[in-house]
Design a protein around this motif. Structure first.
Motif, PDB file in Angstrom:
ATOM      1  N   MET A   1      46.375  78.683  63.474  1.00 27.38           N
ATOM      2  CA  MET A   1      45.137  78.401  62.773  1.00 27.38           C
ATOM      3  C   MET A   1      45.436  78.313  61.277  1.00 27.38           C
ATOM      4  SD  MET A   1      42.112  80.285  64.985  1.00 27.38           S
ATOM      5  CE  MET A   1      41.672  81.412  63.778  1.00 27.38           C
ATOM      6  N   PRO A   2      45.022  77.210  60.646  1.00 26.14           N
ATOM      7  CA  PRO A   2      45.279  77.040  59.217  1.00 26.14           C
ATOM      8  C   PRO A   2      44.484  78.019  58.360  1.00 26.14           C
ATOM      9  CG  PRO A   2      44.644  74.960  60.258  1.00 26.14           C
ATOM     10  CD  PRO A   2      44.427  76.029  61.253  1.00 26.14           C
ATOM     11  N   THR A   3      45.099  78.425  57.272  1.00 25.39           N
ATOM     12  CA  THR A   3      44.444  79.278  56.287  1.00 25.39           C
ATOM     13  C   THR A   3      44.183  78.442  55.038  1.00 25.39           C
ATOM     14  OG1 THR A   3      45.517  81.259  57.122  1.00 25.39           O
ATOM     15  CG2 THR A   3      44.664  81.355  54.876  1.00 25.39           C
ATOM     16  N   TYR A   4      42.991  78.617  54.484  1.00 27.94           N
ATOM     17  CA  TYR A   4      42.579  77.899  53.279  1.00 27.94           C
ATOM     18  C   TYR A   4      42.335  78.890  52.154  1.00 27.94           C
ATOM     19  CZ  TYR A   4      41.536  73.944  56.361  1.00 27.94           C
ATOM     20  OH  TYR A   4      41.620  72.918  57.261  1.00 27.94           O
ATOM     21  N   VAL A   5      42.673  78.492  50.943  1.00 26.86           N
ATOM     22  CA  VAL A   5      42.265  79.234  49.765  1.00 26.86           C
ATOM     23  C   VAL A   5      40.976  78.559  49.274  1.00 26.86           C
ATOM     24  CG1 VAL A   5      43.749  77.905  48.183  1.00 26.86           C
ATOM     25  CG2 VAL A   5      42.948  80.169  47.531  1.00 26.86           C
ATOM     26  N   ILE A   6      39.969  79.370  48.983  1.00 24.83           N
ATOM     27  CA  ILE A   6      38.676  78.862  48.518  1.00 24.83           C
ATOM     28  C   ILE A   6      38.632  79.034  47.007  1.00 24.83           C
ATOM     29  CG2 ILE A   6      36.175  79.052  48.714  1.00 24.83           C
ATOM     30  CD1 ILE A   6      37.628  78.272  51.352  1.00 24.83           C
ATOM     31  N   LEU A   7      38.335  77.937  46.317  1.00 20.56           N
ATOM     32  CA  LEU A   7      38.287  77.933  44.858  1.00 20.56           C
ATOM     33  C   LEU A   7      36.909  77.486  44.403  1.00 20.56           C
ATOM     34  CD1 LEU A   7      41.476  76.254  45.389  1.00 20.56           C
ATOM     35  CD2 LEU A   7      41.530  77.977  43.613  1.00 20.56           C
ATOM     36  N   ALA A   8      36.548  77.870  43.189  1.00 24.31           N
ATOM     37  CA  ALA A   8      35.225  77.532  42.674  1.00 24.31           C
ATOM     38  C   ALA A   8      35.308  77.123  41.215  1.00 24.31           C
ATOM     39  CB  ALA A   8      34.276  78.722  42.809  1.00 24.31           C
ATOM     40  N   ALA A   9      34.507  76.124  40.877  1.00 18.58           N
ATOM     41  CA  ALA A   9      34.277  75.772  39.476  1.00 18.58           C
ATOM     42  C   ALA A   9      33.019  76.529  39.072  1.00 18.58           C
ATOM     43  CB  ALA A   9      34.080  74.273  39.326  1.00 18.58           C
ATOM     44  N   MET A  10      33.164  77.378  38.090  1.00 20.45           N
ATOM     45  CA  MET A  10      32.049  78.206  37.657  1.00 20.45           C
ATOM     46  C   MET A  10      31.275  77.499  36.543  1.00 20.45           C
ATOM     47  SD  MET A  10      32.709  80.642  39.730  1.00 20.45           S
ATOM     48  CE  MET A  10      31.621  81.965  39.239  1.00 20.45           C
ATOM     49  N   LYS A  11      29.979  77.758  36.518  1.00 16.91           N
ATOM     50  CA  LYS A  11      29.165  77.234  35.420  1.00 16.91           C
ATOM     51  C   LYS A  11      29.534  78.033  34.170  1.00 16.91           C
ATOM     52  CE  LYS A  11      25.432  75.926  38.477  1.00 16.91           C
ATOM     53  NZ  LYS A  11      24.077  76.250  38.946  1.00 16.91           N
ATOM     54  N   GLY A  12      29.648  77.362  33.081  1.00 22.70           N
ATOM     55  CA  GLY A  12      30.045  78.026  31.847  1.00 22.70           C
ATOM     56  C   GLY A  12      31.493  77.724  31.523  1.00 22.70           C
ATOM     57  N   ARG A  13      31.937  78.224  30.425  1.00 20.09           N
ATOM     58  CA  ARG A  13      33.287  77.969  29.951  1.00 20.09           C
ATOM     59  C   ARG A  13      33.980  79.299  29.683  1.00 20.09           C
ATOM     60  NH1 ARG A  13      35.141  72.816  29.651  1.00 20.09           N
ATOM     61  NH2 ARG A  13      35.882  73.011  27.546  1.00 20.09           N
ATOM     62  N   PHE A  14      35.303  79.278  29.770  1.00 19.42           N
ATOM     63  CA  PHE A  14      36.116  80.429  29.420  1.00 19.42           C
ATOM     64  C   PHE A  14      36.525  80.272  27.959  1.00 19.42           C
ATOM     65  CE2 PHE A  14      40.426  82.026  28.757  1.00 19.42           C
ATOM     66  CZ  PHE A  14      40.238  83.369  29.044  1.00 19.42           C
ATOM     67  N   LEU A  62      32.458  74.359  45.044  1.00 19.11           N
ATOM     68  CA  LEU A  62      33.624  74.986  45.659  1.00 19.11           C
ATOM     69  C   LEU A  62      34.475  73.916  46.314  1.00 19.11           C
ATOM     70  CD1 LEU A  62      30.980  77.067  46.930  1.00 19.11           C
ATOM     71  CD2 LEU A  62      32.988  78.449  46.530  1.00 19.11           C
ATOM     72  N   TRP A  63      35.719  74.253  46.615  1.00 21.82           N
ATOM     73  CA  TRP A  63      36.572  73.403  47.429  1.00 21.82           C
ATOM     74  C   TRP A  63      37.628  74.281  48.089  1.00 21.82           C
ATOM     75  CZ3 TRP A  63      37.447  73.949  42.258  1.00 21.82           C
ATOM     76  CH2 TRP A  63      38.757  74.081  41.814  1.00 21.82           C
ATOM     77  N   ALA A  64      38.286  73.729  49.085  1.00 17.94           N
ATOM     78  CA  ALA A  64      39.299  74.485  49.818  1.00 17.94           C
ATOM     79  C   ALA A  64      40.607  73.707  49.817  1.00 17.94           C
ATOM     80  CB  ALA A  64      38.843  74.720  51.260  1.00 17.94           C
ATOM     81  N   GLU A  65      41.685  74.441  49.672  1.00 20.70           N
ATOM     82  CA  GLU A  65      43.031  73.880  49.771  1.00 20.70           C
ATOM     83  C   GLU A  65      43.732  74.590  50.919  1.00 20.70           C
ATOM     84  OE1 GLU A  65      44.385  71.489  47.911  1.00 20.70           O
ATOM     85  OE2 GLU A  65      42.997  71.393  46.229  1.00 20.70           O
ATOM     86  N   ASP A  72      47.624  66.143  51.824  1.00 24.01           N
ATOM     87  CA  ASP A  72      46.334  66.005  51.125  1.00 24.01           C
ATOM     88  C   ASP A  72      46.020  67.179  50.212  1.00 24.01           C
ATOM     89  OD1 ASP A  72      45.889  63.571  52.337  1.00 24.01           O
ATOM     90  OD2 ASP A  72      44.804  64.450  54.028  1.00 24.01           O
ATOM     91  N   ASN A  73      46.930  68.120  50.051  1.00 23.63           N
ATOM     92  CA  ASN A  73      46.693  69.282  49.197  1.00 23.63           C
ATOM     93  C   ASN A  73      46.821  68.937  47.722  1.00 23.63           C
ATOM     94  OD1 ASN A  73      45.951  71.307  50.886  1.00 23.63           O
ATOM     95  ND2 ASN A  73      47.932  72.341  50.894  1.00 23.63           N
ATOM     96  N   ALA A  74      46.441  69.891  46.927  1.00 19.75           N
ATOM     97  CA  ALA A  74      46.638  69.867  45.473  1.00 19.75           C
ATOM     98  C   ALA A  74      45.813  68.801  44.778  1.00 19.75           C
ATOM     99  CB  ALA A  74      48.125  69.727  45.134  1.00 19.75           C
ATOM    100  N   HIS A  75      44.593  68.597  45.241  1.00 17.34           N
ATOM    101  CA  HIS A  75      43.710  67.687  44.503  1.00 17.34           C
ATOM    102  C   HIS A  75      42.827  68.458  43.532  1.00 17.34           C
ATOM    103  CE1 HIS A  75      40.549  68.882  47.297  1.00 17.34           C
ATOM    104  NE2 HIS A  75      41.356  68.567  48.283  1.00 17.34           N
ATOM    105  N   TYR A  76      42.894  69.764  43.567  1.00 13.08           N
ATOM    106  CA  TYR A  76      42.260  70.623  42.572  1.00 13.08           C
ATOM    107  C   TYR A  76      40.764  70.338  42.383  1.00 13.08           C
ATOM    108  CZ  TYR A  76      47.194  71.151  41.743  1.00 13.08           C
ATOM    109  OH  TYR A  76      48.535  71.340  41.915  1.00 13.08           O
ATOM    110  N   GLY A  77      40.086  70.069  43.474  1.00 10.87           N
ATOM    111  CA  GLY A  77      38.650  69.867  43.403  1.00 10.87           C
ATOM    112  C   GLY A  77      38.228  68.473  42.999  1.00 10.87           C
TER     113      GLY A  77
END
Length: 98
Positions: A1-14, A62-65, A72-77
């Protein structure tokens, strides 16, 4: 079973210590899904059962890699952005993921 890392673009800036501003992306966690499911399915599963409390109003999308050497990986959202509103609409239609 594949494992995905879940990433998010947050509102606001760092803002760095030096005053430079950057987009704010966060690694949210990991999800394991059955073979054949899509990155959207992984994001939906994470949204349906987050491992900790999340203030969803702070998340833009959000997006998953998939972990591993996948072409198809590494499209960074850049593709397959999943917006919180679309996940909420799924619940309103009564179609949460299993």
């Amino acid at each position: 079973m594949p494992t995905y890392v879940i990433l998010a673009a947050m509102k606001g800036r760092f803002v760095s210590d030096f005053g430079n501003t950057y987009d704010n992306f966060q690694m949210m966690g990991y999800v394991t899904r059955p073979q054949g499911e899509t990155p959207f399915d992984a994001v939906a599963a994470f949204f349906d059962q987050p491992p900790y409390p999340i203030q969803w109003q702070d998340v833009e999308y959000l997006w998953a890699e998939q972990l591993g050497e996948i072409p198809d990986n590494a499209h960074y959202g850049d593709y397959d952005r999943v917006y919180v509103e679309s996940l909420r609409e799924r619940w309103e239609r009564g179609t949460p993921s299993p």
